[in-house]
Enzyme design. Structure first.
Site, PDB file in Angstrom:
ATOM      1  N   TYR A  56      83.702  14.273  50.470  1.00 46.90           N
ATOM      2  CA  TYR A  56      83.880  15.200  49.522  1.00 46.90           C
ATOM      3  C   TYR A  56      84.420  14.588  48.344  1.00 46.90           C
ATOM      4  CZ  TYR A  56      81.256  18.660  51.879  1.00 46.90           C
ATOM      5  OH  TYR A  56      80.466  19.592  53.244  1.00 46.90           O
ATOM      6  N   LEU A 206      75.426  32.196  50.207  1.00 49.93           N
ATOM      7  CA  LEU A 206      74.894  32.728  48.809  1.00 49.93           C
ATOM      8  C   LEU A 206      73.806  31.771  47.866  1.00 49.93           C
ATOM      9  CD1 LEU A 206      78.254  34.141  47.706  1.00 49.93           C
ATOM     10  CD2 LEU A 206      76.416  34.903  48.577  1.00 49.93           C
ATOM     11  N   ARG A 208      74.238  28.505  47.213  1.00 47.78           N
ATOM     12  CA  ARG A 208      74.368  27.362  46.081  1.00 47.78           C
ATOM     13  C   ARG A 208      74.543  28.564  44.703  1.00 47.78           C
ATOM     14  NH1 ARG A 208      71.961  25.157  50.097  1.00 47.78           N
ATOM     15  NH2 ARG A 208      72.339  23.354  51.042  1.00 47.78           N
ATOM     16  N   GLY A 209      74.394  29.705  44.611  1.00 50.69           N
ATOM     17  CA  GLY A 209      74.610  31.002  43.476  1.00 50.69           C
ATOM     18  C   GLY A 209      73.225  31.711  43.815  1.00 50.69           C
ATOM     19  N   SER A 212      73.953  35.220  44.114  1.00 53.56           N
ATOM     20  CA  SER A 212      75.587  35.398  43.975  1.00 53.56           C
ATOM     21  C   SER A 212      75.316  36.505  42.913  1.00 53.56           C
ATOM     22  CB  SER A 212      76.291  34.078  42.706  1.00 53.56           C
ATOM     23  OG  SER A 212      75.569  33.994  41.602  1.00 53.56           O
TER      24      SER A 212
END
Length: 331
Positions: A56, A206, A208-209, A212
């Site tokens: 990362y 979620l 990846r949004g 959300s």
């Protein structure tokens, strides 16, 4: 903060974990000071499971963890590390390395970057198709015997690989995508994990949004945000998936919680052997996610959620075609 054990043999962790990838990679720029403040806020709220990867930001994320834990007791955090993802200088992914010598090399660099003498859970990020899983897990077992690692984890592997790995050493948990929009593990992988006493740390809760409650079809993405080519965020797929979110919003409104909170709570309600990982990059988003631990879902509410977002309802694969081919869990 309630706690759950990762499988039959793993550590006791908070009922919600913090996934740190987005603080260093793949979702566009992040504010480093806010990232550290968010990790601090999570720890102060009782979230002790921190999930990172040595690739990362090509080591940046582990250095971020080191900074965030500076001055705090080492046992205040359970650090889960993924390894094996190969990168090039431009940030591209070039493969996976699960060779025993590479495993120990990756661990040596991780220990130095984290500034610690042990990794709590160590896992290959993907199955290396050229290396038997027994060899990779065997190398982690040797790291455990030497005191450098506490537990073995796996990521995105199928049921057969789980069984082969568990024959070499007890596996604490399988990290794998699991959400209302990604329920593929329910057929074979989740039952196999439960038979073997392996916990689940669920990422992408979620989507990846998407779940959300704040995503829109005209949202502009920054450079480096992989959602720019993720199938579920494209064209008609996105429009379809946003309609599912709106159906879920109605259920959340009835409960007087947010869409994100009901999506997280649904994952947590699928079993006490499942720990959702939230990828909050700011204290505000973390606070919303923590709100999902403050209520339970009734049977009627669970049925309403699944009626709003039935299994298999999502449009588009969870990764692009090339990335999907690299997933042992999808074979």
């Amino acid at each position: 903060m309630d706690t759950r054990r990762l499988g039959a043999t793993g550590p006791v962790v908070s009922a919600l974990g913090l996934g740190l990838m987005g603080m260093s990679d793949l979702y566009g720029p992040a504010d480093e000071a806010e990232s550290v403040a968010t990790i601090h806020a999570a720890l102060d709220a009782g979230v002790n499971l921190l999930d990172t990867g040595d690739f990362y930001g090509m080591g940046h994320n582990e250095l971020l963890v080191r900074e965030a834990l500076r001055g705090r007791a080492r046992d205040s955090a359970v650090i889960s590390v993924k390894f094996g993802g190969l990168r090039d200088p431009d940030g591209g992914f070039t493969g996976q390395d699960g060779r025993p010598a590479a495993v120990k090399n990756f661990a040596a660099y991780t220990l130095r970057r984290l500034g610690t003498d042990h990794i709590d859970v160590y896992r290959p990020s993907r199955l290396d198709p050229n290396v038997p899983i027994e060899d990779t897990v065997g190398a982690i077992k040797e790291l455990i015997e030497a005191g450098h690692v506490r537990h073995v984890g796996l990521s995105e592997v199928g049921a057969d690989t789980l069984r082969r790995a568990a024959a070499v050493h007890p596996i604490a948990d399988l990290q794998i995508e699991y959400s209302l929009l990604s329920r593929g593990i329910e057929q074979e992988i989740l039952p196999a994990a439960r038979d073997l006493g392996i916990g689940i740390t669920a990422y992408g809760v979620l989507s990846r949004g998407l779940l959300s409650g704040r995503w829109s079809s005209d949202r502009a993405l920054t450079a480096g945000d992989f959602r720019g080519f993720s199938p579920r965020f494209q064209g008609e797929n996105l429009e379809h998936n946003l309609k599912l979110v709106e159906a879920l919003r109605s259920v959340a409104a009835e409960k007087e919680v947010t869409v994100a909170q009901v999506a997280i709570a649904w994952v947590a309600a699928q079993g006490t052997d499942i720990v959702p990982l939230v990828g909050a990059r700011t204290r505000a988003r973390l606070a919303e996610s923590l709100g999902a631990t403050g209520f339970s879902l009734s049977e009627a509410e669970l049925k309403a959620i699944e009626a709003a977002v039935p299994a298999g309802a999502a449009a588009g694969a969870r990764y692009d075609a090339g990335s999907m081919q690299a997933l042992d869990s999808e074979r």
